[in-house]
Design an enzyme around this catalytic site. Structure first.
Site, PDB file in Angstrom:
ATOM      1  N   ASP A 478      72.625  33.744  25.510  1.00 60.67           N
ATOM      2  CA  ASP A 478      72.596  35.024  24.808  1.00 60.67           C
ATOM      3  C   ASP A 478      73.878  35.819  25.070  1.00 60.67           C
ATOM      4  O   ASP A 478      74.626  35.545  26.026  1.00 60.67           O
ATOM      5  CB  ASP A 478      71.361  35.809  25.299  1.00 60.67           C
ATOM      6  CG  ASP A 478      70.847  36.815  24.280  1.00 60.67           C
ATOM      7  OD1 ASP A 478      71.544  37.079  23.284  1.00 60.67           O
ATOM      8  OD2 ASP A 478      69.732  37.341  24.491  1.00 60.67           O
ATOM      9  N   ASP A 548      67.013  38.572  15.560  1.00 59.56           N
ATOM     10  CA  ASP A 548      65.924  39.135  16.362  1.00 59.56           C
ATOM     11  C   ASP A 548      64.784  39.609  15.478  1.00 59.56           C
ATOM     12  O   ASP A 548      63.720  39.969  15.980  1.00 59.56           O
ATOM     13  CB  ASP A 548      66.433  40.326  17.190  1.00 59.56           C
ATOM     14  CG  ASP A 548      66.997  39.854  18.519  1.00 59.56           C
ATOM     15  OD1 ASP A 548      66.818  38.672  18.851  1.00 59.56           O
ATOM     16  OD2 ASP A 548      67.626  40.676  19.214  1.00 59.56           O
TER      17      ASP A 548
HETATM   18  C1  DGJ Z   1      68.310  39.239  22.562  1.00 59.23           C
HETATM   19  C2  DGJ Z   1      67.766  37.980  21.977  1.00 59.23           C
HETATM   20  O1  DGJ Z   1      68.130  37.856  20.640  1.00 59.23           O
HETATM   21  C3  DGJ Z   1      66.266  37.948  22.169  1.00 59.23           C
HETATM   22  O2  DGJ Z   1      65.730  36.824  21.541  1.00 59.23           O
HETATM   23  C4  DGJ Z   1      65.968  37.960  23.626  1.00 59.23           C
HETATM   24  O3  DGJ Z   1      66.432  36.790  24.223  1.00 59.23           O
HETATM   25  C5  DGJ Z   1      66.594  39.186  24.278  1.00 59.23           C
HETATM   26  N1  DGJ Z   1      67.999  39.307  23.960  1.00 59.23           N
HETATM   27  C6  DGJ Z   1      66.432  39.148  25.760  1.00 59.23           C
HETATM   28  O4  DGJ Z   1      67.096  40.144  26.399  1.00 59.23           O
END
Ligand code: DGJ
Length: 728
Positions: A478, A548
């Site tokens: 991430d 997301d």
């Molecule tokens: C952003 C990601 O896109 C989410 O899926 C998740 O992993 C969060 N960060 C966790 O902090």
């Protein structure tokens, strides 16, 4: 595929299956002569490519009034010597001047395609797959050599372009602008299409017509961004999904980029693409070289669909790498939307147990397992397990998950540092920052300075320790914020503007090392969802978390837009709980499943809370996906209806031999007294007869293409239906 040099015309003719790209040297300047449908390489075309005198600027001492840099269609234009359109490069000399003049010095043509040192790029597996032209340009006064590189492919209507700057002179040169490709189209009768959005709303399709002036797509965020994807297409106004000419430009880079289409006074169009020159410069000492990233340009005479299928195949098979490239991707369950930071080993095991029962193949432990991370205000950089949450450690948890028959995956965010972390307390200078200026936090975190070798090696060691000790089969990498105060404590004052690009080079170096050290791990990149969904990341990690936003309705648009360039096998797509956590919408599990099944399928909800009835639906979804995943992940995508033009969306995946297909149809809002609808299919063989399994009827392909599949008239919101076709 071939590259032919016709000495008499001083012309390079690059050919692939159905495409020609022609460069002509005009008084030593590389002029862009043609890009489009394949032309025969023999025969004269000189009169067709006459470059007319249009104004008084002609490069003296040439007395050929028929050329002027102001109007010459060029391949790599300069600024300051009468071309007033935007230039592809600019270099500053020691005396402060910014004028250089590149003309032809030589060329080479050879089979295959060399690697781009330190940078992601499309590649070949055998030398017969492609041919490369290197065109060497030279500015005698400064000693600047610029090598334009073009690769054409046997199997793809694509040209990969990049540029190498070499300082053969005796004085340092400062590179101010180093784009990867430019070219001038002879007219401006084009629409431009691009992918725009924001967090949770990435890659929506935008189309507008070109006119005098410029359209600029760019990121200044230090990443390719949620807002504008590094991609642009020019289309003839009559081009659509299935027919007409389309010219695609995709940038294989994950940092700040700039793509521009500029229509000039004479209605010609210059497209250029590369690293964003804004806040960039690079000091090139004598004897040094600078390699730009690559731009991949695709030609299609079969509309946007043809362009997408070329990008899909090229990127899936010759950009993505590693053991998982051609493998079916596992169905996973991720605990982020199930628990956020609030979990323990028992909770995780309970979710994994339910997942095993449904046939899910992998459990992914998301954020919150390390340091003292109970929320997003601390611990990034402290890559050791939180023993309050997981007292028996990560390995114990992974073993428990494995014993249930699931693989174990892990989330990390290695490019970041929390001010509240042991790492930051030890190394406050390890983040990107500028002395005596505030350090702007986002999500209470700062960006680690990946231009530094010591930072990279700390991260490599920390992650390796985990990957060696724990049976990790998958990593979600991430990256949750953009860059601010871009400066490095490790670089001298005159090199500060190199920081952002050096960061990218450092990131790529680390990703290369990690993925090669742990070749069996399936890596997925993520950046607050789809903030870095770009070809650069896909070179190291063959899949990306698309967004997301897991709402099925929003996802239809996001996945449709993403599919313009990126293969289905690269798109993570999960079923989440309702009401949806991003938009609060309640959609049926059936629709959530069908949308997610159109990508790399998974779940992201608390499976211990679902009802028995929902479990039955999920079991069915998992089984259907397993049966069709090769077709979906590696098949040929045909988009049938766009969510950007109406209430219905449809797409289908067709096998290479056209004997199998799966069609997905979605209707968002109910319609009173709706007309009888038929969905005209594409990509199948008109002469074959197909069994449409859900209707249990046989139809010939020509009927399905010309008349279409009848869509049942269901008067409800959120209708989703899929049909499987199998040739008899
Ligand atoms: C952003 C990601 O896109 C989410 O899926 C998740 O992993 C969060 N960060 C966790 O902090």
């Amino acid at each position: 595929m071939s590259i032919i040099f016709q000495e008499s015309l001083k012309q390079f003719h690059l050919q692939s299956q159905d495409m020609s790209y022609i460069i002509q040297l005009v008084h030593g300047y590389p002029a862009h002569a043609y890009w489009g449908k394949k032309l025969d390489a023999t025969g004269n075309m000189d009169h067709l490519l006459m470059f007319q005198e249009r104004c008084s600027f002609s490069p003296t001492p040439l007395d050929d009034k028929c050329i002027s840099l102001d109007t010459l269609p060029q391949e790599y234009p300069q600024y300051g010597t009468s071309d007033f359109r935007h230039p592809a490069y600019q270099v500053q000399l020691e005396d402060g001047s910014r004028i250089t003049e590149l003309t032809y010095r030589g060329h080479s043509i050879y089979p295959g395609k060399p690697e781009l040192k330190g940078l992601p790029a499309v590649y070949v597996e055998t030398e017969q797959e492609a041919e490369t032209l290197e065109l060497e340009l030279y500015d005698a006064y400064s000693g600047l050599v610029v090598v334009l590189s073009y690769t054409v492919f046997e199997q793809f209507n694509a040209v990969a372009r990049s540029v190498r700057f070499v300082n053969e002179g005796t004085q340092p040169l400062r590179l101010l602008r180093v784009l990867s490709a430019a070219l001038d189209f002879a007219d401006s009768d084009y629409d431009c299409l691009y992918l725009a959005g924001t967090w949770a709303k990435e890659r929506h399709v935008k189309r507008k017509s070109l006119d005098q002036g410029a359209i600029q797509l760019q990121s200044r965020r230090g990443s390719s961004s949620h807002q504008l994807n590094p991609f642009l297409a020019l289309l003839r106004p009559d081009a659509n999904e299935d027919q007409g000419e389309v010219f695609g430009f995709s940038f294989v880079y994950s940092g700040s980029f700039a793509i521009e289409a500029e229509v000039d006074q004479f209605a010609t169009t210059r497209v250029s693409i590369g690293i964003n020159p804004f806040d960039f410069s690079w000091l090139l000492e004598p004897g040094e070289a600078f390699q730009t990233p690559e731009a991949v340009m695709v030609y299609s005479s079969e509309g946007l669909g043809g362009m997408s299928r070329t990008y899909h195949r090229l990127y899936r098979t010759r950009l993505c790498r590693g053991a998982h490239r051609d493998k079916e991707r596992p169905i996973l369950v991720n605990n982020w939307e199930a628990t956020y930071f609030d979990f323990n080993a028992e909770k995780i095991e309970a979710i994994a147990r339910e997942a095993a029962d449904l046939g899910i193949e992998m459990f992914v432990l998301d954020d919150g397992w390390f340091g003292k991370r109970d929320d997003d205000t601390s611990s990034l950089g402290d890559w050791f397990v939180d023993d309050k949450k997981l007292p028996n450690g990560l390995k114990d948890l992974a073993d428990r998950v494995n014993r249930l028959g699931l693989k174990f995956g892990l989330w990390v965010e290695p490019e970041m540092i929390s001010p509240n972390s042991d790492l930051y307390r030890r190394h406050p200078d390890w983040c990107l920052h500028v002395p005596n200026r505030r350090r702007t936090e986002a999500r209470t975190q700062l960006v680690l300075d990946f231009s530094r070798a010591d930072v990279r090696s700390y991260i490599f060691e920390s992650l390796s320790e985990i990957f060696l000790a724990v049976p990790v089969a998958y990593v979600k990498w991430d990256m949750n914020r953009n860059m601010t105060e871009i400066g490095s404590a490790a670089l001298s004052a005159i090199r500060q503007a190199e920081t952002a690009h050096r960061y990218m080079l450092g990131l790529y170096e680390l990703l290369d090392k990690l993925t090669k050290t742990f070749p069996d791990i399936l890596f997925e990149s993520c950046s607050g969802g789809g903030g870095r969904f770009d070809p650069g990341m896909l070179y190291y990690m063959p899949q990306t978390w698309t967004s997301d936003d897991t709402d099925a309705v929003e996802r239809i648009k996001i996945q449709y837009g993403t599919s313009l360039v990126y293969p289905i096998s690269t798109m993570g797509a999960h079923v989440s709980a309702v009401p949806n956590h991003q938009v609060d919408r309640i959609t049926p599990l059936k629709m959530r499943g069908d949308v997610a099944m159109s990508g790399n399928f998974g779940y992201e909800l608390d499976l211990t809370l679902v009802t028995d009835e929902e479990k039955e639906i999920m079991k069915e979804q998992v089984a259907v996906y397993k049966e069709n995943r090769r077709l979906i992940q590696n098949g040929n995508l045909y988009r049938l209806k766009s969510p950007f033009t109406g209430n219905e969306t449809a797409w289908m995946f067709v096998s290479d031999d056209h004997t199998e297909a799966i069609v997905f149809y979605f209707r968002v809002m109910a319609e009173p007294n709706a007309p009888l609808r038929r969905l005209k299919l594409k990509g199948i063989n008109p002469k074959l007869e197909y069994l449409v399994s859900s209707l249990d009827v046989n139809y010939r392909g020509d009927r399905l293409i010309e008349i279409g599949l009848p869509i049942p008239n269901i008067s409800e919101d959120f209708v989703s239906i899929w049909f499987k076709l199998k040739a008899n």
